[in-house]
Each structure stands twice: as structure tokens, then as C-alpha cells.
Write an enzyme that holds these catalytic residues in place. Structure first.
Site, PDB file in Angstrom:
ATOM      1  N   LYS A 159      12.499 -23.233  -2.222  1.00 53.06           N
ATOM      2  CA  LYS A 159      13.222 -24.513  -2.190  1.00 53.06           C
ATOM      3  C   LYS A 159      13.873 -24.651  -0.813  1.00 53.06           C
ATOM      4  O   LYS A 159      15.015 -24.246  -0.598  1.00 53.06           O
ATOM      5  CB  LYS A 159      14.251 -24.528  -3.337  1.00 53.06           C
ATOM      6  CG  LYS A 159      14.550 -25.919  -3.847  1.00 53.06           C
ATOM      7  CD  LYS A 159      15.223 -25.888  -5.195  1.00 53.06           C
ATOM      8  CE  LYS A 159      15.937 -27.193  -5.513  1.00 53.06           C
ATOM      9  NZ  LYS A 159      15.098 -28.361  -5.625  1.00 53.06           N
TER      10      LYS A 159
HETATM   11  N1  PMP Z   1       9.512 -29.528  -8.253  1.00 53.18           N
HETATM   12  C1  PMP Z   1      10.276 -29.893  -7.215  1.00 53.18           C
HETATM   13  C2  PMP Z   1       9.615 -30.314  -5.954  1.00 53.18           C
HETATM   14  C3  PMP Z   1      11.684 -29.861  -7.308  1.00 53.18           C
HETATM   15  O1  PMP Z   1      12.442 -30.234  -6.287  1.00 53.18           O
HETATM   16  C4  PMP Z   1      12.275 -29.461  -8.528  1.00 53.18           C
HETATM   17  C5  PMP Z   1      13.774 -29.420  -8.659  1.00 53.18           C
HETATM   18  N2  PMP Z   1      14.274 -28.190  -8.246  1.00 53.18           N
HETATM   19  C6  PMP Z   1      11.435 -29.089  -9.588  1.00 53.18           C
HETATM   20  C7  PMP Z   1      10.060 -29.136  -9.415  1.00 53.18           C
HETATM   21  C8  PMP Z   1      11.999 -28.620 -10.903  1.00 53.18           C
HETATM   22  O2  PMP Z   1      12.582 -27.361 -10.749  1.00 53.18           O
HETATM   23  P1  PMP Z   1      13.752 -26.862 -11.697  1.00 53.18           P
HETATM   24  O3  PMP Z   1      13.298 -27.089 -13.081  1.00 53.18           O
HETATM   25  O4  PMP Z   1      13.885 -25.425 -11.367  1.00 53.18           O
HETATM   26  O5  PMP Z   1      14.956 -27.657 -11.362  1.00 53.18           O
END
Ligand code: PMP
Length: 295
Positions: A159
């Protein structure tokens, strides 16, 4: 649309910055930082909930381990453990009297205009009240003209701040065309994910979602797969093209900010089954129960 500044903090908000709890209005960073210029920073999006056993950060360990993983992948040295990060975050929540909150840890680098990371790594943790990111109504989405980054061009499973310019382009394109959100393909034309959420579709009671590899491994995605398992709902992880969605019964996004968001249509083609009659809706309710009862 630009959000008002005070959506994120007010006069009294306390944030954590490099070992100290200080007022948000007094928290500053340099204009020469590498994160601001080149996007080399890492972050998380986490939620806490007021649960039956008090305020709980949902999947704290998973989120902070992903933060540490993201930092490592970007050669950023962050001297905190996942446990320490969790403890600090509980303090941020307490100092701001927050229960249901969105938590944003950000690791940003020091001044450096050349293309190597700095030894300086700053840790900022803030939290605020934030409703469901994509709202409560079912979404009308479009297949984006922007692809997700090729995993050979960056670490898509990390991320990283800079990756979100891709997401911003996709969401902005979708909104400008009158849609609520975008659906992005990978470099091979298979459905990958939304700009800030993972994607599932449903057909004859079975859920399908893209496998890991070209997507961010969502913590909500993993939770939904686990909850589906508990309810004996089959989940298949495989590649699929957007054309398969035309005959699908329903679809939804999953993400910490979005939680479980039902989708009404893709490129103007509506799903056949009403959201409330889908497995997605069932899982959205299970997710709500899980976050609010146990954390
Ligand atoms: N894909 C992307 C590109 C994201 O930014 C997110 C948000 N973090 C997610 C998927 C979903 O991830 P999570 O369930 O861990 O929040």
C-alpha cells in the site's frame, strides 16, 4: 469534490507524530520530503468499531503487518513492531474519544530529491469519524480505461502512496462520466479490483473474485472469504473478463473504508438479482455483525 479541512481534524484533535502525541493543528512536515514529490511513502486504512466488548481496532495485526510489509518492499526502515503500532493507535483513539473511527497511519520520508529512499522515516497516525466510503446505495460502476499497475512495474500488493495516482485517475474518470466508481482491469484485461476496494461477483450462488497477484490483498476480502466459508457459500478465486459480468447475478466491492458495497450495474448493464436477495447482501450483514460484536 474537495472535503472541508475539518472533516479530518479540529482544534482539539490529537495525532501521533514521531513518538509524540500532539495537536493535529501543530503537526507539520517538510515541503522537501520524498513522499510529497515522488510518492514513496506507505500507509494503511483501518477501522475501529464500538463493539460489545469496547472499542476494537478491526484486524489491527493484519493491517500493521501489511504496513510493515509495504515499508520493507519500498526499502523504508520503520522501527516499530505491529504490537507497538497497535498500542499507539489505541492511544490515539482514546485521546480523541473515538469509537467508530477510520484510522490512517502514514509513513513518510525525509528530504531527498534523488531516487533512493531516505534513512529518515516519519510515522504519523491520525483518526477521524468517517461513514461508509462508497455510501449505502448500490453503485453504478464502469470498466475503467485505466489498468491497475503491472506487478512487474511496482509492488502492487503493497500500500504505497504513489500507487494511488492510478486510483485517482480511475475514480475521477468514472465520476466525470456520471458513475459512482470504477472497475479496473489488470494488464491482461482480466478484472482486477476497484480503485480502493476488491471485487466479487456472484453467479448461481457461487462467488468469484480475482486471485492474488495483480491486486492489493484486501483484509476485508480475506474476511469475506472466511465468512462465506462459515455460511457454506462457495468462493472461487480465478481470472475473468468483464464480459462474464453480463450474465452475473450480482457483485460487490470489499474494503476497510467501503466495507461491503453492493453494485447495481457495470457499464449500464444491471445485475439480474436485487441486492437484498444476493449472497453479497447476506455477507454484508455478517461483516457488520463481525466488526460490531467481536472486532
Ligand atoms: N484494493 C485497493 C487498491 C485498496 O486501496 C484497498 C483499500 N485498502 C483494497 C483493495 C481493500 O483492502 P482492505 O480490505 O485491506 O481495506
Amino acid at each position: 469534490m474537495t472535503k472541508p479541512l475539518y472533516m479530518y481534524y479540529n482544534e482539539n484533535t490529537i495525532v501521533f507524530l514521531n513518538g509524540k502525541f500532539i495537536r493535529a493543528k501543530n503537526a507539520n512536515s517538510s515541503l522537501y520530503g520524498q513522499t510529497l514529490h515522488y510518492g514513496n511513502g506507505v500507509f494503511e486504512g483501518i477501522r475501529s468499531y464500538n463493539t460489545s466488548i469496547g472499542v476494537k481496532i478491526f484486524k489491527a495485526k493484519e493491517h500493521f503487518e501489511r504496513l510493515l510489509y509495504s515499508a520493507k518492499k519500498m526499502h523504508i526502515k520503520l522501527n516499530y513492531s505491529s504490537d507497538e503500532l497497535t498500542k499507539i493507535t489505541y492511544q490515539v483513539l482514546k485521546k480523541n474519544n473515538l469509537g467508530d473511527a477510520y484510522i490512517r497511519p502514514l509513513v513518510y520520508l525525509g528530504a531527498n530529491m534523488s531516487l533512493t529512499p531516505t534513512d529518515e522515516a516519519n510515522l504519523f497516525i491520525s483518526a477521524w469519524e468517517w461513514g461508509k466510503y462508497l455510501g449505502d446505495k448500490q453503485l453504478n460502476i464502469m470498466v475503467s480505461s485505466f489498468q491497475r499497475p503491472n506487478p512487474k512495474s511496482c509492488h502492487v500488493d503493497a500500500k504505497v502512496s504513489g500507487h494511488y495516482t492510478n486510483s485517482i485517475l480511475a475514480t475521477t474518470e468514472a465520476k466525470q462520466k456520471g458513475f459512482d466508481e470504477a472497475l479496473m482491469l489488470d494488464m491482461n484485461g482480466f478484472v482486477a479490483e476497484g480503485p480502493g476496494a476488491n471485487f466479487f461477483f456472484e453467479k448461481n450462488g457461487i462467488l468469484f473474485t480475482p486471485p492474488l497477484g495483480n491486486i492489493l490483498p484486501g483484509i476485508t476480502r480475506a474476511t469475506i472469504i472466511e465468512l462465506a466459508g462459515n455460511l457454506n457459500i462457495e468462493v472461487t478465486e480465478r481470472f475473468f473478463k468483464p464480459s462474464e459480468l453480463i450474465t452475473a447475478d450480482g457483485a460487490f466491492f470489499t474494503g476497510t473504508a467501503a466495507e461491503v458495497a453492493g453494485i447495481n450495474s457495470v457499464d449500464g448493464v444491471k445485475f439480474k438479482v436485487k441486492w437484498k436477495k444476493t449472497k453479497g447482501f447476506l455477507l454484508a450483514n455478517e461483516y457488520r455483525k463481525k466488526v460490531s460484536f467481536s472486532g
